[in-house]
Design an enzyme around this catalytic site. Structure first.
Site, PDB file in Angstrom:
ATOM      1  CG  HIS A 172     -11.838  22.909  -7.489  1.00 28.53           C
ATOM      2  ND1 HIS A 172     -11.360  21.707  -7.034  1.00 28.53           N
ATOM      3  CD2 HIS A 172     -12.692  22.636  -8.500  1.00 28.53           C
ATOM      4  CE1 HIS A 172     -11.893  20.736  -7.766  1.00 28.53           C
ATOM      5  NE2 HIS A 172     -12.709  21.264  -8.654  1.00 28.53           N
ATOM      6  N   GLY A 198     -14.010  13.634 -10.047  1.00 30.24           N
ATOM      7  CA  GLY A 198     -12.961  12.779 -10.597  1.00 30.24           C
ATOM      8  C   GLY A 198     -13.114  11.319 -10.241  1.00 30.24           C
ATOM      9  CD  GLU A 217      -9.330  18.896  -7.913  1.00 32.43           C
ATOM     10  OE1 GLU A 217      -8.784  19.715  -8.670  1.00 32.43           O
ATOM     11  OE2 GLU A 217     -10.149  18.043  -8.309  1.00 32.43           O
ATOM     12  CG  ASN A 229     -11.290  23.268 -12.898  1.00 32.95           C
ATOM     13  OD1 ASN A 229     -10.189  23.691 -13.244  1.00 32.95           O
ATOM     14  ND2 ASN A 229     -11.540  22.839 -11.673  1.00 32.95           N
ATOM     15  CD1 TRP A 230     -10.048  22.331 -19.537  1.00 30.73           C
ATOM     16  CD2 TRP A 230      -8.246  23.227 -20.522  1.00 30.73           C
ATOM     17  NE1 TRP A 230     -10.356  22.549 -20.857  1.00 30.73           N
ATOM     18  CE2 TRP A 230      -9.274  23.103 -21.486  1.00 30.73           C
ATOM     19  CE3 TRP A 230      -7.028  23.775 -20.905  1.00 30.73           C
ATOM     20  CZ2 TRP A 230      -9.103  23.501 -22.816  1.00 30.73           C
ATOM     21  CZ3 TRP A 230      -6.858  24.174 -22.229  1.00 30.73           C
ATOM     22  CH2 TRP A 230      -7.880  24.033 -23.172  1.00 30.73           C
ATOM     23  CE  LYS A 231     -10.878  19.158 -11.601  1.00 32.10           C
ATOM     24  NZ  LYS A 231     -11.375  18.064 -10.799  1.00 32.10           N
ATOM     25  CD  GLU A 274     -16.795  21.405  -8.877  1.00 32.69           C
ATOM     26  OE1 GLU A 274     -16.906  21.137 -10.070  1.00 32.69           O
ATOM     27  OE2 GLU A 274     -15.702  21.550  -8.316  1.00 32.69           O
ATOM     28  N   GLY A 333     -14.754  18.885 -15.195  1.00 35.92           N
ATOM     29  CA  GLY A 333     -13.326  18.575 -15.131  1.00 35.92           C
ATOM     30  C   GLY A 333     -12.907  17.720 -16.317  1.00 35.92           C
ATOM     31  N   GLY A 334     -12.819  16.415 -16.081  1.00 31.31           N
ATOM     32  CA  GLY A 334     -12.299  15.486 -17.085  1.00 31.31           C
ATOM     33  C   GLY A 334     -12.917  15.633 -18.469  1.00 31.31           C
ATOM     34  CB  SER A 356     -18.401  12.299 -12.276  1.00 35.23           C
ATOM     35  OG  SER A 356     -17.231  11.994 -11.527  1.00 35.23           O
TER      36      SER A 356
HETATM   37  P1  13P Z   1     -14.687  15.976 -12.866  1.00 39.27           P
HETATM   38  O1  13P Z   1     -15.683  16.452 -13.901  1.00 39.27           O
HETATM   39  O2  13P Z   1     -13.413  15.447 -13.473  1.00 39.27           O
HETATM   40  O3  13P Z   1     -15.286  15.058 -11.871  1.00 39.27           O
HETATM   41  O4  13P Z   1     -14.240  17.284 -12.052  1.00 39.27           O
HETATM   42  C1  13P Z   1     -15.221  18.131 -11.592  1.00 39.27           C
HETATM   43  C2  13P Z   1     -14.552  19.338 -11.084  1.00 39.27           C
HETATM   44  O5  13P Z   1     -13.862  19.297 -10.092  1.00 39.27           O
HETATM   45  C3  13P Z   1     -14.741  20.581 -11.823  1.00 39.27           C
HETATM   46  O6  13P Z   1     -14.259  21.660 -11.113  1.00 39.27           O
END
Ligand code: 13P
Length: 255
Positions: free
Chosen positions: A98, A176, A100, A13-15, A170, A237-238, A216
Site C-alpha cells: 500500500h 484519503g 502508505e 482496507n480499514w488501515k 491506487e 478506505g474511508g 476515494s
Molecule cells: P480512501 O478510500 O480512504 O481514499 O483510501 C483508499 C485506500 O487507500 C484503500 O487502500
C-alpha cells in the site's frame, strides 16, 4: 476486453482504525447488507482485529484479510507478522505494498515483491497495490511507473500463482483526499497494469486478472467507476468504515 471472465472484488482496507470489539460490531452490521453480493467481499483489518473479525464473519460471505505480511518464515524481525501466524487465525487475503507503507515505512518494489511471493506461496490471495504520485502523473510518468511497479511486484510469480493475485491501482493523490480519479483515469490506470501483465504473461492470462481501483471510492462514485471495462471492483478506505456506504459499493459492483 473480457470483463466477464474476471471476478470483481470489493475489499475494505480499514488501515489503523477500529479496535477488536468495534471490528466485530461493524462486521455484524455489514453482514446482512452484503449477504446477496454478486462479487467477492473482503475486509482487510488491523492484525489485532483479525480473530474478532474472523469470528464475526463466520457463516457469511465476508472474507477477512490482513494489511501486510512479512516475507521471512520467522526470526528476528521485531514487530512483523509471518504467513504462518496469519494462516492459523483464518486470514485469506493480504494487502501488500500500500502507498502508505511505501511512503511511511520504507516499503520498496523489492520488498513488495518478496511479500507478494511469501503470500502466494503460503496460499493467500494477495492484493498488490501500485500507484503514481501527483508529481509523477504531472511529469507524464503514470504509464511507465504503473508498468514498472506491477512487473517488479510480480517478479518470479508464476502464471499459475497469478490466479491468487489482485492488482489494486491506487493513485496516491486520490487516497484519503476526496479527490477521486475520473472513471476514465481509473480505467486507463487499471489498463496500464493489465498491459504490464500482458507483456510478461500474455494477453489471455492478463485478461483473467482482477484489477481493482482504489482512492476515494465511495457510495456515490462507485457505480460509474466499476462500470468501466478494466475496473474489477475496488479497494476502499474511508467508505469501508461505514456499513451502509460499503454495502452500496458492493451492490453497485454486483449489478
Ligand atoms: P480512501 O478510500 O480512504 O481514499 O483510501 C483508499 C485506500 O487507500 C484503500 O487502500
Amino acid at each position: 476486453m473480457k470483463k466477464e471472465v474476471r471476478r470483481a472484488v470489493i475489499a475494505g482496507n480499514w488501515k489503523m482504525n477500529k479496535t477488536p470489539s468495534e471490528a466485530a460490531a461493524l462486521i455484524n452490521e455489514m453482514k446482512p447488507l452484503v449477504a446477496d453480493a454478486d462479487c467477492d467481499v473482503v475486509l482487510c483489518v488491523p492484525f489485532v482485529d483479525i480473530p474478532a473479525a474472523v469470528e464475526a464473519a463466520k457463516g457469511s460471505n465476508i472474507k477477512i484479510g490482513a494489511e501486510n505480511i512479512h516475507f521471512k518464515e520467522s526470526g528476528a524481525y521485531t514487530g512483523e507478522i509471518s504467513a504462518a501466524m496469519l494462516k492459523e487465525i483464518g486470514v485469506e487475503y493480504v494487502v501488500i505494498g500500500h502507498s502508505e507503507r511505501r511512503q511511511y515505512f520504507a516499503e520498496t518494489d523489492q520488498t513488495v515483491n518478496l511479500r507478494t511471493l511469501a503470500a502466494v506461496n503460503a496460499g493467500f490471495k494477495a492484493i498488490v497495490c501500485v500507484g503514481e504520485t501527483l508529481e509523477q502523473r504531472e511529469l507524464g510518468y503514470t504509464e511507465t511507473l504503473l508498468k514498472y511497479q506491477t512487473k517488479m511486484a510480480l517478479t518470479n510469480v508464476t502464471a499459475d500463482q497469478l490466479k491468487n493475485i489482485i492488482i489494486a491501482y491506487e493513485p496516491v493523490w486520490a487516497i484519503g483526499t476526496g479527490v477521486t480519479a475520473t472513471a476514465d483515469q481509473a480505467d486507463e490506470g487499471n489498463g496500464f497494469c493489465r498491459a504490464a501483465i500482458a507483456e510478461v504473461y500474455g494477453n489471455d492470462v492478463a485478461e483473467t486478472v482482477t484489477v481493482q481501483y482504489g482512492g476515494s471510492m465511495n457510495a456515490k462514485n462507485a457505480d460509474e467507476l466499476v462500470s468501466k471495462v478494466n475496473v474489477d471492483g475496488g479497494l476502499i478506505g474511508g467508505a469501508s468504515l461505514k456499513a451502509e456506504d460499503f454495502s452500496i459499493i458492493v451492490k453497485a459492483t454486483s449489478k
